[in-house]
Design an enzyme around this catalytic site. Structure first.
Site, mmCIF file in Angstrom:
data_model
loop_
_atom_site.group_PDB
_atom_site.id
_atom_site.type_symbol
_atom_site.label_atom_id
_atom_site.label_comp_id
_atom_site.label_asym_id
_atom_site.label_seq_id
_atom_site.Cartn_x
_atom_site.Cartn_y
_atom_site.Cartn_z
ATOM 1 N N CYS A 34 1.004 -1.109 0.193
ATOM 2 C CA CYS A 34 -0.003 0.040 -0.064
ATOM 3 C C CYS A 34 0.831 1.398 0.078
ATOM 4 O O CYS A 34 0.287 2.480 -0.067
ATOM 5 C CB CYS A 34 -1.021 -0.077 1.178
ATOM 6 S SG CYS A 34 0.134 -0.065 2.760
ATOM 7 N N CYS A 103 -1.157 -5.356 7.169
ATOM 8 C CA CYS A 103 -0.908 -3.911 7.864
ATOM 9 C C CYS A 103 -0.094 -4.233 9.188
ATOM 10 O O CYS A 103 0.440 -3.341 9.452
ATOM 11 C CB CYS A 103 -2.229 -3.191 8.158
ATOM 12 S SG CYS A 103 -3.179 -3.306 6.615
HETATM 13 FE FE1 FES Z 1 -1.264 0.273 4.433
HETATM 14 FE FE2 FES Z 1 -2.721 -0.928 6.104
HETATM 15 S S1 FES Z 1 -3.136 -0.329 4.005
HETATM 16 S S2 FES Z 1 -0.862 -0.368 6.494
#
Ligand code: FES
Length: 126
Positions: A34, A103
């Protein structure tokens, strides 16, 4: 409810937020999935984590994971803290949704890096 009560608690009132200015170890990691980042600083005394703080540009799960990781790691020996996994973190939060498990990697990885950084610096001095 998508998130457990514990996740919500640590997201809305995270513990140990910030940066230790005269830290003994620094760990920074990015999440390739992400692009979020995490920074953990530690203070070490007698091979134990005497103090720990985190800063993150991350989602709610990353913030909650980091907060609980710092709570779990404080007072631990460095060897025990190195054994903390993302599953330990998620379990302590009473679970994370499956698509959010990645995450929790950020917190555990940044903690491990901070410990490795401390040990590298210590080796250089010896
Ligand atoms: Fe990036 Fe959770 S979506 S750390």
């Amino acid at each position: 409810m998508l998130y457990s009560k514990k996740v919500m608690e640590h997201f809305t009132k995270p513990k140990n937020v910030g940066k230790i200015e005269d830290a003994d170890g620094l760990g920074i990691v990015g999440n390739p999935k992400c692009g979020d980042t995490m920074e953990i600083t530690i203070k070490v005394k007698d091979e134990k984590i005497a103090d720990i703080k985190f800063r993150t540009f991350g989602c709610a799960s990353a913030i909650a994971s980091s907060s609980i990781t710092t709570v779990m790691a404080k007072g631990m020996t460095l060897d025990d803290a190195l054994k903390l996994t993302r599953n330990d973190v998620a379990k302590e939060l009473d679970g994370l949704p499956p698509h959010k498990m990645h995450c929790s990697n950020l917190a555990a990885d940044a903690l491990h890096k901070a410990i490795e950084n401390y040990r590298e610096e210590k080796d250089k001095k010896e």
